[in-house]
Write a protein that holds these residues in place. Structure first.
Motif, short mmCIF file in Angstrom:
data_model
loop_
_atom_site.label_atom_id
_atom_site.label_comp_id
_atom_site.label_asym_id
_atom_site.label_seq_id
_atom_site.Cartn_x
_atom_site.Cartn_y
_atom_site.Cartn_z
N PHE A 88 0.85 -1.19 0.00
CA PHE A 88 0.00 0.00 0.00
C PHE A 88 0.88 1.25 0.00
N ASN A 89 0.32 2.38 -0.40
CA ASN A 89 1.09 3.62 -0.46
C ASN A 89 1.51 4.12 0.92
N SER A 90 0.77 3.73 1.95
CA SER A 90 1.09 4.16 3.31
C SER A 90 0.50 3.16 4.29
N TYR A 91 0.92 3.27 5.54
CA TYR A 91 0.35 2.38 6.55
C TYR A 91 -1.11 2.74 6.82
N LEU A 92 -1.43 4.02 6.67
CA LEU A 92 -2.82 4.43 6.80
C LEU A 92 -3.70 3.69 5.79
N GLU A 93 -3.28 3.66 4.53
CA GLU A 93 -4.06 2.97 3.51
C GLU A 93 -4.20 1.48 3.84
N TYR A 94 -3.14 0.88 4.33
CA TYR A 94 -3.19 -0.53 4.71
C TYR A 94 -4.23 -0.75 5.81
N LEU A 95 -4.19 0.09 6.86
CA LEU A 95 -5.14 -0.07 7.96
C LEU A 95 -6.57 0.15 7.49
N GLN A 96 -6.77 1.16 6.65
CA GLN A 96 -8.12 1.42 6.15
C GLN A 96 -8.66 0.22 5.38
N SER A 97 -7.79 -0.48 4.65
CA SER A 97 -8.22 -1.68 3.93
C SER A 97 -8.62 -2.79 4.91
N GLN A 98 -7.91 -2.87 6.04
CA GLN A 98 -8.23 -3.87 7.06
C GLN A 98 -9.57 -3.58 7.71
N PHE A 99 -9.85 -2.29 7.92
CA PHE A 99 -11.10 -1.92 8.59
C PHE A 99 -12.31 -2.16 7.71
N LEU A 100 -12.12 -2.23 6.39
CA LEU A 100 -13.23 -2.57 5.50
C LEU A 100 -13.73 -3.98 5.80
N THR A 101 -12.81 -4.86 6.17
CA THR A 101 -13.17 -6.25 6.53
C THR A 101 -13.69 -6.35 7.95
N ASP A 102 -13.05 -5.62 8.85
CA ASP A 102 -13.44 -5.65 10.26
C ASP A 102 -13.38 -4.24 10.82
#
Length: 250
Positions: free
Chosen positions: A63-77
Motif C-alpha cells: 500500500f502507499n502508506s500504513y494508513l491505507e493498509y489499515l483502512q483496507s483492514q477496517f473494510l473487513t473488520d
C-alpha cells in the motif's frame, strides 16, 4: 570500495548547503534516477524524503502508506483493534509526515502541506477509534490542534494565491471556528483561555495582517453575520446573493 569512489559521500552537498540554526531550509532536487525528492538540511546532515506516498518510500503490504493498509483492514473488520506493531508503524508514519509537512510549508507548497496534514489527521482518527490505550491516544491528540493550525494556514494561503485576500481571510475565520470547536470538545469552556491560545492568536494575527496588507474591511460573510445578528434580513438576503454569485459566477 575504491578510495576514489565518492558516490556514498555527501560532503559535497553539506559543503555547499549550510545549516542555519533556527531556520528550516528545504529543497526539491533530482535523484540519480531522475525522480524528484525532498531534502531538509539538519545540523548533522540532511533528511531525504519522497514527494509522494510515504516519505521513506516504503510500501507497507504493497500500500502507499500504513494508513491505507489499515483502512483496507477496517473494510473487513471495522472494529479491528490496533496491534503493537500497528502502533509502532503509525508512530513512524506520524514523524515522517511531520518532517515532510513542515518542509512543504517552508517551500510554500501549500496543497501538498494540506495533503499531508489530512493524512496525519486521519491517522489520529485511527488511533482514537481503534486503540484502547488512552495514554497513547492522548499523546497524538495533543498535537491535533497543531496539525489543524498548519492545515488552516496552508488552506488560507492557497486561497490567497488562487482567489482573493477576502477568500483567505474567510478561510482563516472558518479555521478559527474549527479550532474553537475542537477545544470545546476537549472541555475548554473558558473563552479567555481560547483567546490567549498561541495557535488561535497566530491565526488571528495572520488574518489581520492580510486584512491590513490588502486593505480588506469586513468580508461579505462577516457583513452577512453582522446583518443576521442585528436582524437586518433584507440586507442579509442581498449579501447571500452576492456571496452566491461570487462562489458560482455562471
Amino acid at each position: 570500495m575504491d578510495s576514489s569512489d565518492h558516490s556514498e559521500n555527501i560532503d559535497h552537498i553539506l559543503n555547499t548547503w549550510d545549516f542555519e540554526p533556527g531556520r528550516l531550509t528545504a529543497r526539491i532536487t533530482e535523484a540519480a534516477d531522475g525522480r524528484d525528492v525532498l531534502q531538509m538540511r539538519i545540523e548533522m546532515g540532511l533528511l531525504q524524503m519522497e514527494v509522494n506516498g510515504r516519505p521513506d518510500g516504503e510500501r507497507p503490504y504493497d500500500f502507499n502508506s500504513y494508513l491505507e493498509y489499515l483502512q483496507s483492514q477496517f473494510l473487513t473488520d471495522p472494529a479491528a483493534p490496533l496491534s503493537e506493531d500497528d502502533c509502532e508503524e503509525i508512530d513512524r508514519e506520524f514523524v515522517q509526515l511531520y518532517h515532510r509537512r513542515i518542509c512543504w510549508l517552508a517551500l510554500r507548497e501549500y496543497e501538498k502541506a494540506v495533503r499531508d496534514a489530512d493524512h496525519t489527521l486521519a491517522l489520529m482518527d485511527v488511533c482514537r477509534d481503534h486503540s484502547s490505550d488512552e495514554e497513547w491516544i492522548d499523546s497524538h491528540e495533543h498535537f491535533r490542534p497543531f496539525v489543524m493550525f498548519h492545515r488552516i494556514q496552508a488552506k488560507a494561503l492557497i486561497e490567497l494565491e488562487k482567489h482573493t485576500p477576502e477568500h483567505a481571510i474567510e478561510q482563516l475565520t472558518e479555521g478559527v471556528e474549527q479550532l474553537r470547536t475542537f477545544y470545546e470538545g476537549e472541555g475548554m469552556e473558558d473563552d479567555e483561555e481560547f483567546e490567549s491560545d498561541e495557535l488561535h492568536v497566530r491565526l488571528i494575527e495572520l488574518r489581520e495582517t492580510l486584512r491590513e496588507q490588502f486593505d480588506v474591511g469586513q468580508t461579505l460573510n462577516e457583513q452577512l453575520a453582522d446583518a443576521v445578528e442585528n436582524e437586518r434580513y433584507e440586507q442579509a438576503a442581498k449579501l447571500r446573493d452576492r456571496i452566491h454569485r461570487r462562489e458560482d459566477p455562471r
